[in-house]
Write a protein that holds these residues in place. Structure first.
Motif, PDB file in Angstrom:
ATOM      1  N   LEU A  40      22.476 -51.063   2.330  1.00  0.00           N
ATOM      2  CA  LEU A  40      22.490 -50.604   0.943  1.00  0.00           C
ATOM      3  C   LEU A  40      23.530 -49.518   0.700  1.00  0.00           C
ATOM      4  O   LEU A  40      24.055 -49.386  -0.404  1.00  0.00           O
ATOM      5  CB  LEU A  40      21.106 -50.102   0.540  1.00  0.00           C
ATOM      6  N   SER A  41      23.855 -48.757   1.737  1.00  0.00           N
ATOM      7  CA  SER A  41      24.860 -47.711   1.567  1.00  0.00           C
ATOM      8  C   SER A  41      26.281 -48.261   1.644  1.00  0.00           C
ATOM      9  O   SER A  41      27.219 -47.597   1.203  1.00  0.00           O
ATOM     10  CB  SER A  41      24.668 -46.604   2.612  1.00  0.00           C
ATOM     11  N   LEU A  42      26.452 -49.470   2.176  1.00  0.00           N
ATOM     12  CA  LEU A  42      27.791 -50.027   2.385  1.00  0.00           C
ATOM     13  C   LEU A  42      28.149 -51.191   1.470  1.00  0.00           C
ATOM     14  O   LEU A  42      29.323 -51.550   1.372  1.00  0.00           O
ATOM     15  CB  LEU A  42      27.933 -50.489   3.841  1.00  0.00           C
ATOM     16  N   ALA A  43      27.177 -51.805   0.827  1.00  0.00           N
ATOM     17  CA  ALA A  43      27.442 -52.994   0.019  1.00  0.00           C
ATOM     18  C   ALA A  43      26.642 -52.914  -1.285  1.00  0.00           C
ATOM     19  O   ALA A  43      25.675 -52.151  -1.380  1.00  0.00           O
ATOM     20  CB  ALA A  43      27.060 -54.250   0.802  1.00  0.00           C
ATOM     21  N   PRO A  44      27.031 -53.699  -2.293  1.00  0.00           N
ATOM     22  CA  PRO A  44      26.312 -53.675  -3.577  1.00  0.00           C
ATOM     23  C   PRO A  44      24.855 -54.108  -3.428  1.00  0.00           C
ATOM     24  O   PRO A  44      24.530 -55.017  -2.659  1.00  0.00           O
ATOM     25  CB  PRO A  44      27.078 -54.693  -4.434  1.00  0.00           C
ATOM     26  N   LEU A  45      23.992 -53.457  -4.176  1.00  0.00           N
ATOM     27  CA  LEU A  45      22.553 -53.707  -4.118  1.00  0.00           C
ATOM     28  C   LEU A  45      22.211 -55.172  -4.354  1.00  0.00           C
ATOM     29  O   LEU A  45      21.421 -55.752  -3.612  1.00  0.00           O
ATOM     30  CB  LEU A  45      21.837 -52.826  -5.152  1.00  0.00           C
TER      31      LEU A  45
ATOM     32  N   VAL B 180      23.131 -57.319  -1.284  1.00  0.00           N
ATOM     33  CA  VAL B 180      22.256 -57.023  -0.138  1.00  0.00           C
ATOM     34  C   VAL B 180      20.875 -57.621  -0.366  1.00  0.00           C
ATOM     35  O   VAL B 180      20.307 -58.263   0.526  1.00  0.00           O
ATOM     36  CB  VAL B 180      22.168 -55.499   0.112  1.00  0.00           C
ATOM     37  N   GLN B 181      20.333 -57.460  -1.562  1.00  0.00           N
ATOM     38  CA  GLN B 181      18.997 -57.988  -1.837  1.00  0.00           C
ATOM     39  C   GLN B 181      18.970 -59.511  -1.783  1.00  0.00           C
ATOM     40  O   GLN B 181      17.990 -60.105  -1.343  1.00  0.00           O
ATOM     41  CB  GLN B 181      18.491 -57.479  -3.185  1.00  0.00           C
ATOM     42  N   ALA B 182      20.049 -60.156  -2.215  1.00  0.00           N
ATOM     43  CA  ALA B 182      20.111 -61.615  -2.128  1.00  0.00           C
ATOM     44  C   ALA B 182      20.094 -62.061  -0.669  1.00  0.00           C
ATOM     45  O   ALA B 182      19.409 -63.033  -0.304  1.00  0.00           O
ATOM     46  CB  ALA B 182      21.355 -62.132  -2.829  1.00  0.00           C
ATOM     47  N   ILE B 183      20.814 -61.358   0.172  1.00  0.00           N
ATOM     48  CA  ILE B 183      20.828 -61.699   1.602  1.00  0.00           C
ATOM     49  C   ILE B 183      19.460 -61.449   2.219  1.00  0.00           C
ATOM     50  O   ILE B 183      18.951 -62.273   2.984  1.00  0.00           O
ATOM     51  CB  ILE B 183      21.930 -60.907   2.340  1.00  0.00           C
ATOM     52  N   LEU B 184      18.836 -60.332   1.861  1.00  0.00           N
ATOM     53  CA  LEU B 184      17.504 -60.039   2.395  1.00  0.00           C
ATOM     54  C   LEU B 184      16.485 -61.076   1.933  1.00  0.00           C
ATOM     55  O   LEU B 184      15.576 -61.436   2.680  1.00  0.00           O
ATOM     56  CB  LEU B 184      17.067 -58.637   1.988  1.00  0.00           C
ATOM     57  N   SER B 185      16.645 -61.574   0.722  1.00  0.00           N
ATOM     58  CA  SER B 185      15.752 -62.630   0.236  1.00  0.00           C
ATOM     59  C   SER B 185      15.928 -63.907   1.045  1.00  0.00           C
ATOM     60  O   SER B 185      14.992 -64.697   1.177  1.00  0.00           O
ATOM     61  CB  SER B 185      16.029 -62.922  -1.236  1.00  0.00           C
ATOM     62  N   GLY B 186      17.109 -64.109   1.572  1.00  0.00           N
ATOM     63  CA  GLY B 186      17.359 -65.261   2.424  1.00  0.00           C
ATOM     64  C   GLY B 186      16.582 -65.206   3.725  1.00  0.00           C
ATOM     65  O   GLY B 186      16.536 -66.196   4.467  1.00  0.00           O
ATOM     66  N   GLY B 187      15.964 -64.089   4.003  1.00  0.00           N
ATOM     67  CA  GLY B 187      15.124 -63.964   5.192  1.00  0.00           C
ATOM     68  C   GLY B 187      13.994 -64.977   5.201  1.00  0.00           C
ATOM     69  O   GLY B 187      13.483 -65.338   6.264  1.00  0.00           O
ATOM     70  N   LEU B 188      13.608 -65.481   4.021  1.00  0.00           N
ATOM     71  CA  LEU B 188      12.591 -66.526   3.945  1.00  0.00           C
ATOM     72  C   LEU B 188      13.024 -67.759   4.728  1.00  0.00           C
ATOM     73  O   LEU B 188      12.212 -68.400   5.393  1.00  0.00           O
ATOM     74  CB  LEU B 188      12.330 -66.892   2.481  1.00  0.00           C
ATOM     75  N   VAL B 189      14.301 -68.064   4.674  1.00  0.00           N
ATOM     76  CA  VAL B 189      14.822 -69.211   5.424  1.00  0.00           C
ATOM     77  C   VAL B 189      14.700 -68.932   6.922  1.00  0.00           C
ATOM     78  O   VAL B 189      14.263 -69.797   7.695  1.00  0.00           O
ATOM     79  CB  VAL B 189      16.278 -69.506   5.020  1.00  0.00           C
ATOM     80  N   PHE B 190      15.080 -67.711   7.343  1.00  0.00           N
ATOM     81  CA  PHE B 190      14.912 -67.324   8.751  1.00  0.00           C
ATOM     82  C   PHE B 190      13.455 -67.460   9.167  1.00  0.00           C
ATOM     83  O   PHE B 190      13.142 -67.973  10.238  1.00  0.00           O
ATOM     84  CB  PHE B 190      15.337 -65.875   8.990  1.00  0.00           C
ATOM     85  N   LEU B 191      12.558 -66.976   8.309  1.00  0.00           N
ATOM     86  CA  LEU B 191      11.130 -66.997   8.625  1.00  0.00           C
ATOM     87  C   LEU B 191      10.647 -68.427   8.846  1.00  0.00           C
ATOM     88  O   LEU B 191       9.952 -68.704   9.830  1.00  0.00           O
ATOM     89  CB  LEU B 191      10.335 -66.339   7.496  1.00  0.00           C
TER      90      LEU B 191
END
Length: 129
Positions: A69-74, A77-88
């Protein structure tokens, strides 16, 4: 920005992997978790190696989330973190013995496609002033 997005990707993977580890650890304890005995239940959980490792990974993933969050636009970052569902979904089925039905895989695929579209259409521009 690339470093921030990389941190977000690893954070998403770590967050979901930690949840699976903690779930495996919670199932493996001898006594059931009881609301009336929170301290004893917490101690039992943390004696489980799977559960403790899950918490360590979760803390590491949280730190990466903050760095991302300190290095990239919110929004990115949140879109990538939401992609964690695919990882899960992939990790749970391939390595933890969960079985996803065809409808669940369809949902994961639609989610991944939608998040990919967000990533492809994102711009690096800030707000107009």
């Amino acid at each position: 920005m690339i470093l921030g997005l990389s941190f977000a990707l690893v954070s998403a993977l770590g967050t979901n992997l930690s949840g699976l580890f903690k779930a495996r650890g919670a199932v493996a304890i001898e006594r059931p978790v009881q609301v009336r005995h929170p301290v004893r239940s917490a101690a039992d959980l943390f004696r489980s190696r799977w559960f403790a490792v899950g918490w360590i990974i979760a803390l590491f993933a949280w730190g990466l989330h903050i760095e991302a969050l300190s290095l990239a636009p919110l929004t990115t970052v949140q879109a990538i973190l939401s992609g964690g569902l695919v990882f899960l979904a992939v990790l749970a089925e391939r390595f933890f013995g969960f079985r996803l039905a065809r409808r669940q895989w369809a949902g994961v695929t639609i989610t991944a496609a939608g998040l990919a579209m967000i990533g492809l259409t994102a711009t690096a521009e800030g707000p107009q002033r």
